[in-house]
Design a protein around this motif. Structure first.
Motif, PDB file in Angstrom:
ATOM      1  N   ARG A  23      54.469  31.208  45.080  1.00 17.19           N
ATOM      2  CA  ARG A  23      53.461  31.598  44.098  1.00 17.19           C
ATOM      3  C   ARG A  23      53.352  30.525  43.024  1.00 17.19           C
ATOM      4  O   ARG A  23      54.350  30.017  42.535  1.00 17.19           O
ATOM      5  CB  ARG A  23      53.910  32.921  43.488  1.00 17.19           C
ATOM      6  N   HIS A  24      52.119  30.186  42.653  1.00 14.41           N
ATOM      7  CA  HIS A  24      51.870  29.172  41.629  1.00 14.41           C
ATOM      8  C   HIS A  24      50.852  29.710  40.632  1.00 14.41           C
ATOM      9  O   HIS A  24      49.754  30.099  41.014  1.00 14.41           O
ATOM     10  CB  HIS A  24      51.318  27.884  42.254  1.00 14.41           C
ATOM     11  N   LEU A  25      51.225  29.717  39.372  1.00 15.57           N
ATOM     12  CA  LEU A  25      50.339  30.141  38.299  1.00 15.57           C
ATOM     13  C   LEU A  25      50.228  28.987  37.318  1.00 15.57           C
ATOM     14  O   LEU A  25      51.241  28.460  36.859  1.00 15.57           O
ATOM     15  CB  LEU A  25      50.896  31.384  37.596  1.00 15.57           C
ATOM     16  N   GLU A  26      48.996  28.583  37.035  1.00 15.23           N
ATOM     17  CA  GLU A  26      48.797  27.438  36.152  1.00 15.23           C
ATOM     18  C   GLU A  26      47.517  27.593  35.346  1.00 15.23           C
ATOM     19  O   GLU A  26      46.632  28.358  35.727  1.00 15.23           O
ATOM     20  CB  GLU A  26      48.760  26.138  36.961  1.00 15.23           C
ATOM     21  N   PRO A  29      42.371  23.004  33.808  1.00 12.44           N
ATOM     22  CA  PRO A  29      41.947  22.080  32.747  1.00 12.44           C
ATOM     23  C   PRO A  29      40.660  22.525  32.051  1.00 12.44           C
ATOM     24  O   PRO A  29      40.496  22.323  30.853  1.00 12.44           O
ATOM     25  CB  PRO A  29      41.744  20.753  33.471  1.00 12.44           C
ATOM     26  N   GLU A  30      39.766  23.168  32.786  1.00 13.68           N
ATOM     27  CA  GLU A  30      38.488  23.603  32.218  1.00 13.68           C
ATOM     28  C   GLU A  30      38.593  24.952  31.510  1.00 13.68           C
ATOM     29  O   GLU A  30      37.600  25.478  31.014  1.00 13.68           O
ATOM     30  CB  GLU A  30      37.400  23.645  33.299  1.00 13.68           C
ATOM     31  N   GLY A  31      39.792  25.508  31.499  1.00 15.98           N
ATOM     32  CA  GLY A  31      40.012  26.799  30.864  1.00 15.98           C
ATOM     33  C   GLY A  31      40.257  27.875  31.896  1.00 15.98           C
ATOM     34  O   GLY A  31      39.836  27.772  33.045  1.00 15.98           O
ATOM     35  N   GLY A  32      40.942  28.897  31.495  1.00 15.08           N
ATOM     36  CA  GLY A  32      41.277  29.976  32.409  1.00 15.08           C
ATOM     37  C   GLY A  32      42.540  29.648  33.183  1.00 15.08           C
ATOM     38  O   GLY A  32      43.252  28.680  32.885  1.00 15.08           O
ATOM     39  N   TYR A  33      42.795  30.457  34.184  1.00 13.78           N
ATOM     40  CA  TYR A  33      44.038  30.342  34.936  1.00 13.78           C
ATOM     41  C   TYR A  33      43.773  30.336  36.424  1.00 13.78           C
ATOM     42  O   TYR A  33      42.739  30.803  36.888  1.00 13.78           O
ATOM     43  CB  TYR A  33      44.971  31.510  34.594  1.00 13.78           C
ATOM     44  N   ARG A  34      44.727  29.818  37.156  1.00  8.20           N
ATOM     45  CA  ARG A  34      44.661  29.814  38.613  1.00  8.20           C
ATOM     46  C   ARG A  34      45.966  30.372  39.151  1.00  8.20           C
ATOM     47  O   ARG A  34      47.049  29.958  38.741  1.00  8.20           O
ATOM     48  CB  ARG A  34      44.471  28.391  39.140  1.00  8.20           C
ATOM     49  N   LEU A  35      45.843  31.338  40.057  1.00  2.00           N
ATOM     50  CA  LEU A  35      47.006  31.879  40.752  1.00  2.00           C
ATOM     51  C   LEU A  35      46.770  31.696  42.241  1.00  2.00           C
ATOM     52  O   LEU A  35      45.717  32.093  42.766  1.00  2.00           O
ATOM     53  CB  LEU A  35      47.199  33.366  40.428  1.00  2.00           C
ATOM     54  N   TYR A  36      47.727  31.054  42.895  1.00  6.89           N
ATOM     55  CA  TYR A  36      47.601  30.850  44.333  1.00  6.89           C
ATOM     56  C   TYR A  36      48.978  30.808  44.984  1.00  6.89           C
ATOM     57  O   TYR A  36      49.995  30.609  44.318  1.00  6.89           O
ATOM     58  CB  TYR A  36      46.817  29.576  44.651  1.00  6.89           C
ATOM     59  N   TYR A  37      48.979  31.036  46.284  1.00  9.41           N
ATOM     60  CA  TYR A  37      50.177  30.945  47.108  1.00  9.41           C
ATOM     61  C   TYR A  37      49.932  29.845  48.138  1.00  9.41           C
ATOM     62  O   TYR A  37      48.815  29.694  48.640  1.00  9.41           O
ATOM     63  CB  TYR A  37      50.435  32.260  47.848  1.00  9.41           C
ATOM     64  N   TRP A  38      50.984  29.124  48.484  1.00  9.92           N
ATOM     65  CA  TRP A  38      50.872  28.012  49.431  1.00  9.92           C
ATOM     66  C   TRP A  38      52.104  28.032  50.316  1.00  9.92           C
ATOM     67  O   TRP A  38      53.233  28.040  49.818  1.00  9.92           O
ATOM     68  CB  TRP A  38      50.809  26.703  48.638  1.00  9.92           C
ATOM     69  N   VAL A  83      48.841  27.363  54.763  1.00 12.73           N
ATOM     70  CA  VAL A  83      48.033  28.542  54.475  1.00 12.73           C
ATOM     71  C   VAL A  83      48.037  28.741  52.966  1.00 12.73           C
ATOM     72  O   VAL A  83      49.086  28.668  52.334  1.00 12.73           O
ATOM     73  CB  VAL A  83      48.609  29.800  55.168  1.00 12.73           C
ATOM     74  N   GLU A  84      46.849  28.972  52.425  1.00 14.45           N
ATOM     75  CA  GLU A  84      46.722  29.181  50.987  1.00 14.45           C
ATOM     76  C   GLU A  84      46.002  30.494  50.725  1.00 14.45           C
ATOM     77  O   GLU A  84      45.018  30.815  51.379  1.00 14.45           O
ATOM     78  CB  GLU A  84      45.937  28.036  50.357  1.00 14.45           C
ATOM     79  N   LEU A  85      46.501  31.233  49.767  1.00 17.29           N
ATOM     80  CA  LEU A  85      45.818  32.409  49.260  1.00 17.29           C
ATOM     81  C   LEU A  85      45.547  32.108  47.791  1.00 17.29           C
ATOM     82  O   LEU A  85      46.464  31.952  47.011  1.00 17.29           O
ATOM     83  CB  LEU A  85      46.698  33.659  49.388  1.00 17.29           C
ATOM     84  N   ASP A  86      44.275  31.966  47.453  1.00 19.46           N
ATOM     85  CA  ASP A  86      43.871  31.589  46.091  1.00 19.46           C
ATOM     86  C   ASP A  86      43.065  32.732  45.495  1.00 19.46           C
ATOM     87  O   ASP A  86      42.110  33.204  46.101  1.00 19.46           O
ATOM     88  CB  ASP A  86      43.028  30.317  46.152  1.00 19.46           C
ATOM     89  N   TYR A  87      43.458  33.187  44.317  1.00 21.91           N
ATOM     90  CA  TYR A  87      42.732  34.265  43.665  1.00 21.91           C
ATOM     91  C   TYR A  87      41.327  33.831  43.256  1.00 21.91           C
ATOM     92  O   TYR A  87      40.481  34.671  42.987  1.00 21.91           O
ATOM     93  CB  TYR A  87      43.490  34.750  42.432  1.00 21.91           C
ATOM     94  N   GLY A  88      41.081  32.531  43.214  1.00 23.25           N
ATOM     95  CA  GLY A  88      39.754  32.032  42.874  1.00 23.25           C
ATOM     96  C   GLY A  88      39.250  32.632  41.571  1.00 23.25           C
ATOM     97  O   GLY A  88      39.981  32.774  40.592  1.00 23.25           O
ATOM     98  N   GLY A  89      37.986  33.035  41.551  1.00 12.31           N
ATOM     99  CA  GLY A  89      37.367  33.601  40.366  1.00 12.31           C
ATOM    100  C   GLY A  89      37.962  34.939  39.936  1.00 12.31           C
ATOM    101  O   GLY A  89      37.771  35.361  38.794  1.00 12.31           O
ATOM    102  N   TRP A  96      46.643  36.117  31.154  1.00 12.13           N
ATOM    103  CA  TRP A  96      47.814  35.368  31.609  1.00 12.13           C
ATOM    104  C   TRP A  96      48.965  36.330  31.903  1.00 12.13           C
ATOM    105  O   TRP A  96      49.630  36.211  32.928  1.00 12.13           O
ATOM    106  CB  TRP A  96      48.233  34.336  30.561  1.00 12.13           C
ATOM    107  N   THR A  97      49.173  37.297  31.033  1.00  9.17           N
ATOM    108  CA  THR A  97      50.273  38.247  31.210  1.00  9.17           C
ATOM    109  C   THR A  97      50.103  39.045  32.499  1.00  9.17           C
ATOM    110  O   THR A  97      51.066  39.223  33.249  1.00  9.17           O
ATOM    111  CB  THR A  97      50.371  39.201  29.995  1.00  9.17           C
ATOM    112  N   ASP A  98      48.884  39.516  32.760  1.00 11.22           N
ATOM    113  CA  ASP A  98      48.629  40.262  33.999  1.00 11.22           C
ATOM    114  C   ASP A  98      48.940  39.409  35.225  1.00 11.22           C
ATOM    115  O   ASP A  98      49.562  39.879  36.175  1.00 11.22           O
ATOM    116  CB  ASP A  98      47.172  40.727  34.078  1.00 11.22           C
ATOM    117  N   LEU A  99      48.492  38.158  35.204  1.00 12.08           N
ATOM    118  CA  LEU A  99      48.740  37.268  36.335  1.00 12.08           C
ATOM    119  C   LEU A  99      50.219  36.939  36.455  1.00 12.08           C
ATOM    120  O   LEU A  99      50.769  36.881  37.565  1.00 12.08           O
ATOM    121  CB  LEU A  99      47.921  35.982  36.195  1.00 12.08           C
TER     122      LEU A  99
END
Length: 144
Positions: A23-26, A29-38, A83-89, A96-99
């Protein structure tokens, strides 16, 4: 298709392919967050096969079949793939706390382990927590 998409939620069955360590949470750069698995394809397939066997043994044939179908779809790709699972939009719907607190893949892995060791009540509790989390998000589809 090389991409499976689901709008407004992440299907719970997809989490069976990943562990919490992947799991990766970051911050983007343009704002907001990204959560994905790789994960590597062989690891994802091994988890899917194990989960399908465990579910079949626990008399959960229909769910086992869905996970088996996911493994079959993955079998069409080269073994060196990832294989990637990306929460995308969808990540924009959460703070951030929820993610940070969303450990869906880890909980699904724990549920499979619990089911495998005969702890049906614990497995159901873990699965239900993930299913409810994503049901709340999916409701937004009908509101949109």
């Amino acid at each position: 298709p090389t991409v499976l998409e689901s709008h407004w939620h992440v299907p719970v069955r997809w989490f069976v392919l990943f562990s919490d360590a992947e799991r990766h949470l970051e911050e983007r750069p343009e704002g907001g967050y990204r959560l994905y698995y790789w994960v590597t394809l062989p690891d994802a397939r091994a988890r899917a096969a194990r989960a399908a066997r465990t579910l079949a043994t626990a008399d959960m044939g229909p769910v086992s079949s869905i996970v088996h179908d996911l493994d079959e779809w993955l079998s069409r790709f080269e073994p060196g793939s990832t294989v990637e699972l990306d929460y995308g939009g969808l990540a924009d719907l959460f703070s951030w706390t929820d993610l940070d607190e969303d450990r869906s893949a880890g909980e699904i892995q724990e549920a499979v382990e619990a089911l495998d060791s005969g702890e049906q009540a614990r497995a159901a509790e873990l699965y239900q927590a993930v299913a409810e989390r994503w049901a709340e998000t999916r409701i937004r589809e009908s509101l949109n």
